[in-house]
Design a protein around this motif. Structure first.
Motif, short mmCIF file in Angstrom:
data_model
loop_
_atom_site.label_atom_id
_atom_site.label_comp_id
_atom_site.label_asym_id
_atom_site.label_seq_id
_atom_site.Cartn_x
_atom_site.Cartn_y
_atom_site.Cartn_z
N LYS A 1 16.37 5.50 9.19
CA LYS A 1 15.55 6.65 8.80
C LYS A 1 15.45 6.83 7.29
CE LYS A 1 15.43 9.93 12.55
NZ LYS A 1 15.94 11.18 13.08
N PHE A 2 14.25 7.07 6.85
CA PHE A 2 13.99 7.36 5.45
C PHE A 2 13.54 8.82 5.36
CE2 PHE A 2 10.93 7.37 1.81
CZ PHE A 2 11.84 7.07 0.81
N ASN A 3 14.13 9.57 4.42
CA ASN A 3 13.81 10.99 4.36
C ASN A 3 13.01 11.40 3.13
OD1 ASN A 3 15.25 11.57 6.75
ND2 ASN A 3 17.16 11.40 5.59
N GLY A 4 12.72 10.42 2.28
CA GLY A 4 12.05 10.79 1.03
C GLY A 4 10.54 10.85 1.16
N TYR A 5 9.90 10.90 0.00
CA TYR A 5 8.44 10.92 -0.07
C TYR A 5 7.91 9.55 0.31
CZ TYR A 5 3.75 11.65 -1.95
OH TYR A 5 2.38 11.78 -2.09
N TRP A 6 6.99 9.49 1.25
CA TRP A 6 6.37 8.21 1.63
C TRP A 6 4.94 8.47 2.04
CZ3 TRP A 6 3.69 6.40 5.77
CH2 TRP A 6 3.51 5.00 5.86
N ASP B 1 0.80 -1.23 0.00
CA ASP B 1 0.00 0.00 0.00
C ASP B 1 0.83 1.28 0.00
OD1 ASP B 1 -2.22 -1.65 0.33
OD2 ASP B 1 -2.03 -1.60 2.51
N HIS B 2 2.15 1.14 0.10
CA HIS B 2 2.97 2.32 0.34
C HIS B 2 3.58 2.87 -0.94
CE1 HIS B 2 3.58 0.60 4.64
NE2 HIS B 2 2.36 1.01 4.41
N ILE B 3 3.53 4.19 -1.05
CA ILE B 3 4.04 4.86 -2.24
C ILE B 3 5.35 5.54 -1.86
CG2 ILE B 3 3.55 6.56 -4.03
CD1 ILE B 3 1.55 4.27 -4.06
N TYR B 4 6.46 4.99 -2.29
CA TYR B 4 7.77 5.60 -2.04
C TYR B 4 8.79 4.93 -2.93
CZ TYR B 4 8.89 1.42 0.71
OH TYR B 4 9.11 0.13 1.11
N LYS B 5 9.90 5.58 -3.13
CA LYS B 5 10.96 5.00 -3.94
C LYS B 5 12.20 4.89 -3.08
CE LYS B 5 11.73 4.25 -8.03
NZ LYS B 5 11.56 5.27 -9.03
N MET B 6 12.76 3.69 -3.03
CA MET B 6 13.92 3.48 -2.17
C MET B 6 14.68 2.27 -2.65
SD MET B 6 13.85 2.65 1.89
CE MET B 6 15.37 2.36 2.78
N VAL B 7 15.99 2.37 -2.64
CA VAL B 7 16.83 1.20 -2.84
C VAL B 7 17.28 0.79 -1.45
CG1 VAL B 7 19.00 0.35 -3.78
CG2 VAL B 7 17.54 1.80 -5.16
N TYR B 8 16.94 -0.45 -1.07
CA TYR B 8 17.11 -0.85 0.33
C TYR B 8 18.55 -1.18 0.73
CZ TYR B 8 12.04 -1.49 -0.12
OH TYR B 8 10.71 -1.31 -0.37
#
Lengths: 370, 423
Positions: free
Chosen positions: A233-238, A125-132
């Motif tokens: 911590k994630f700082n982007g759009y989520w 359900d989550h909208i975000y872009k991340m390389v883990y």
């Protein structure tokens, strides 16, 4: 590092009704051509994960149709690939999944069989872009048992709808309050877990058979003192589409901002989705299009402002669409006016119809005729 | 119906497309906002239920081969049949480069043999049209023909550009003229042939051993069959849209026809889809300050300027205040702010700096090649970088891989060109 990806996509969401009348929340259409799950699935693939299990339950038809054999994500593989994990009837059980931990527990085989050392659990359900990948190395550097993805949420989020996390000086999580009425902070858990696979199996064996079915409430939170649970911590759009129609609408409108588009569409790899082989969108001589997203196969002859137009939509001459989300195969006939509305797939808005709502966001369900 | 195998001739250089085919074969030339020319023929094959397809390549095949891959976008990745690229090869005997279209098929008779071909469809990889080949094959079988040629009536004044058929009342071809000065009819061959395999094998072997032949279907094989009465050839009349976008002018015109309210060629027919291998891109974004009319704007594009009567391919950026008129802008090209581009074809991956003007001034005769660049249109080749503030006239040519250092002057007058000399 070999990582197994698991995506929780079984959720039923009453808050997204009627968009979830015909589909799971992970399959709600976003941004003109995607489904919510495309983001987490693409993130996993972009992070080098080669085996992904999707845990489904609530009305999975649309989701399964979308995922297919996983070829759009390069997951149609001989080894690894895409696994759809549906509830099933077996010799020892005849029920649905009771919760997230139970859902994984019932699919223990995918954990037991693979050669992966770690498991990344995300949500559809989550909208975000991340390389883990940085999160993986952080996990190892910290010697963590479990690493949870967190983010400081600003005032645009209702903190009482999230799990609020307290940390010590070393980023170790000392407390998680799920959906608190009076939140003590704004650091929220984003529903992404990273942990050692064998540890997860042990934890599940220790909890699920005793009727404890929720991964966060029954497995992670009671073990905060025994296990080293760290926050990354994630700082982007989520954002989470499941939080309701307003949140869903806000997310879609956010994509009209350049910086959100740059981040979600072009940074940290691509977003993959099911291809539809449609011709390019066409804007006729009568078209007026401003600040809008237009997907393939659409023909625009009317006025479109601040809106998201999905694939194969037809906006006829003289029709006006403003601040709206118009999904696939919908036709807006001559002279119709739509402001602040969401139209699900395959709708028809008849000639001259006017739907203008300044306060709420009316949602028309799939195949509605307005 | 017997086992049908399609052979797509895709080795052509397309010399009259100038810099557009400098680096790629003609069938790989982009068309219609997201396609490449060969997509139409490949899609016609699969839409007609033909899943055994050989693609004969020769000239600069890399982009084409990568585009086709294992045929996934066309559902041609099959256990049985599917698409196979057939490049020229060196055998023990005399195999060599393909000497002509007939020779290319002759060298691959083994492929046809392996696929148990009974009926062979010979197609071109560079035509734009929608045709159900089953209609053609049914006609061929009904007439009990040895070969059938798809034809179309063309305006008499254009007939001398085509192979012209003269038929009897039954549709049987009694005479054939290849690009005649004085055409006896206006029934033109579309370069689409059906042959019974055994008959084809025989006529190709004969042609192969004829030292005077140039080994071309249109020039040698068809005239020989008709003149020497080797077999019964029939003409199948096709009524529909068909274009050989062989020249820069016709290429530009057929692209811009797509933006008409009712285009002669329909990309939007749900029962006859065209498939392509395209990159995954988000939907197109049109900014508040943009104005876009009478245009196709493909996915991945972001438009901040003004666009009219143009075809914009995938992933194109058009900056604020820029004006694009009557132009074709190909994949991933970036146009800066306050540019003016008119009557131009800009190929893939081109960068155009702020304030550049293209297609301005009076038209002039091309100093490079007036036969290819016949006027009005300015063409920019792929991967070129045009610095800001440059003014380029009408009927100009900017070659491929041009860098800002190649610009000796800020102005390129109409008819002039800028091309890298071969080292």
């Amino acid at each position: 590092m070999r990582v197994l990806g698991l995506i929780l996509a079984g959720g039923k969401s009453d808050k997204l009704w009627p968009l979830t009348k015909v589909r799971a929340s992970a399959a709600v259409p976003v941004f003109g051509k995607y489904r919510a799950i495309d983001f987490t699935l693409s993130n996993m693939v972009n992070s080098g994960i080669k085996k992904v299990g999707i845990i489904t339950q609530y009305n999975p038809r649309s989701l399964m149709d979308h995922l297919g054999s996983g070829k759009e994500w390069d997951l149609d593989r001989k080894s690894g690939g895409l696994f759809i994990l549906q509830p099933y009837v077996g010799p020892n059980r005849e029920t649905w999944y009771h919760g997230t931990a139970d859902a994984i527990f019932q699919n223990m085989t995918i954990l037991r069989r693979g050669e992966e050392d770690y498991v990344l659990i995300g949500s559809g359900d989550h909208i975000y872009k991340m390389v883990y990948k940085d999160m993986f190395s952080y996990h190892i550097r910290k010697g963590a048992d479990v690493t949870l993805l967190v983010k400081e949420l600003d005032e645009t989020y209702n903190l009482s709808e999230y799990g609020i996390v307290q940390l010590d000086g070393d980023m170790r999580i000392v407390e998680i309050e799920e959906k608190p009425t009076n939140p003590k902070g704004n650091l929220a858990f984003l529903g992404v877990y990273f942990m050692n696979k064998n540890l997860l199996m042990e934890l599940l064996y220790a909890t699920v058979p005793h009727g404890k079915y929720d991964l966060l409430l029954d497995v992670v939170i009671p073990n905060l003192h025994n296990l080293k649970v760290y926050a990354y911590k994630f700082n982007g759009y989520w954002r989470n589409v499941k939080k309701g129609i307003h949140e869903y609408y806000r997310i879609n409108m956010d994509i009209l901002k350049k910086e959100v588009r740059e981040e979600l569409f072009y940074k940290n790899g691509k977003v993959y989705t099911k291809l539809k082989d449609l011709p390019p969108p066409k804007l006729t001589s009568t078209a007026v299009v401003e600040n809008s997203l237009i997907a393939d196969g659409s023909i625009i002859a009317g006025t479109v402002r601040n809106s998201i137009i999905f694939r194969n939509v037809w906006i006829k001459v003289g029709a006006v669409v403003e601040n709206s989300i118009i999904m696939e195969n919908t036709v807006v006939e001559e002279g119709a006016v739509l402001k602040n509305v969401i139209l699900d797939k395959n709708c028809v808005v008849r000639e001259g119809q006017i739907v203008v709502d300044e306060r709420g966001i009316p949602v028309f369900e799939k195949r509605a005729v307005v | 119906m017997g086992n049908v195998v399609a052979m797509i001739l895709a080795g052509g250089q397309g010399t009259r497309l100038g810099v557009l085919t400098e680096k790629i074969a003609k069938p790989a030339v982009p068309f219609g906002g997201k396609y490449r020319l060969i997509d139409f023929t490949l899609s016609n094959c699969v839409n007609s239920g033909i899943y055994r397809v050989g693609v004969l390549t020769q000239y600069k095949p890399h982009v084409l081969a990568k585009h086709i891959g294992i045929g996934k976008p066309w559902d041609l990745d099959r256990k049985d049949g599917g698409v196979q690229i057939l490049p020229p090869y060196i055998g023990r005997g005399d195999s060599d480069w393909y000497k002509g279209t007939a020779n290319a098929v002759y060298q691959n008779l083994e492929y046809l043999e392996e696929n148990d071909a009974e009926i062979v469809l010979i197609l071109s990889g560079d035509h734009v049209y929608a045709m159900n080949y089953n209609d053609l094959i049914e006609y061929h079988l009904l007439k009990k023909a040895d070969g059938t040629i798809a034809c179309m009536e063309v305006p008499m004044e254009e007939a001398s550009r085509f192979g012209i058929m003269i038929t009897d009342l039954d549709g049987k071809i009694v005479d054939f003229q290849e690009k005649p000065e004085r055409p006896k009819s206006n029934l033109a061959s579309l370069g689409i042939y059906v042959f019974n395999y055994e008959f084809l094998k025989e006529v190709l072997s004969e042609d192969e051993h004829d030292p005077n032949s140039s080994h071309d279907f249109g020039k040698d094989v068809i005239p020989r069959i008709v003149n020497e009465k080797k077999g019964n050839l029939y003409a199948f009349r096709f009524e529909g849209y068909w274009r050989d976008v062989g020249t820069i002018r016709s290429y530009w015109e057929s692209n811009l026809e797509l933006v008409l309210p009712l285009p002669p060629f329909n990309l939007y027919d749900p029962n006859w889809r065209f498939f392509t291998h395209s990159e995954e891109m988000p939907p197109a974004y049109i900014a508040p300050e943009a104005r876009v009319v009478m245009s196709l704007v493909s996915e991945g594009s972001e438009v901040y300027g003004f666009v009219s009567n143009s075809v914009i391919f995938q992933g194109v950026r058009i900056g604020k205040g820029s004006v694009i008129k009557n132009s074709i802008i190909m994949t991933k090209t970036e146009i800066g702010e306050n540019c003016h581009i008119e009557n131009a074809i800009i190929a893939e991956n081109v960068r155009i700096g702020d304030g550049t003007r293209i297609g301005v001034g009076e038209d002039a005769r091309s100093k490079l090649d007036p036969k290819v660049y016949t006027g009005l249109l300015t063409v920019v080749g792929m991967n070129s970088i045009i610095p800001g503030g440059v003014v380029i006239g009408k009927n100009c040519v900017i070659g491929v891989d041009i860098t800002p250092e190649d610009f000796k002057s800020k102005e390129i007058p109409s008819g002039d060109f800028l091309i890298k000399q071969e080292e």
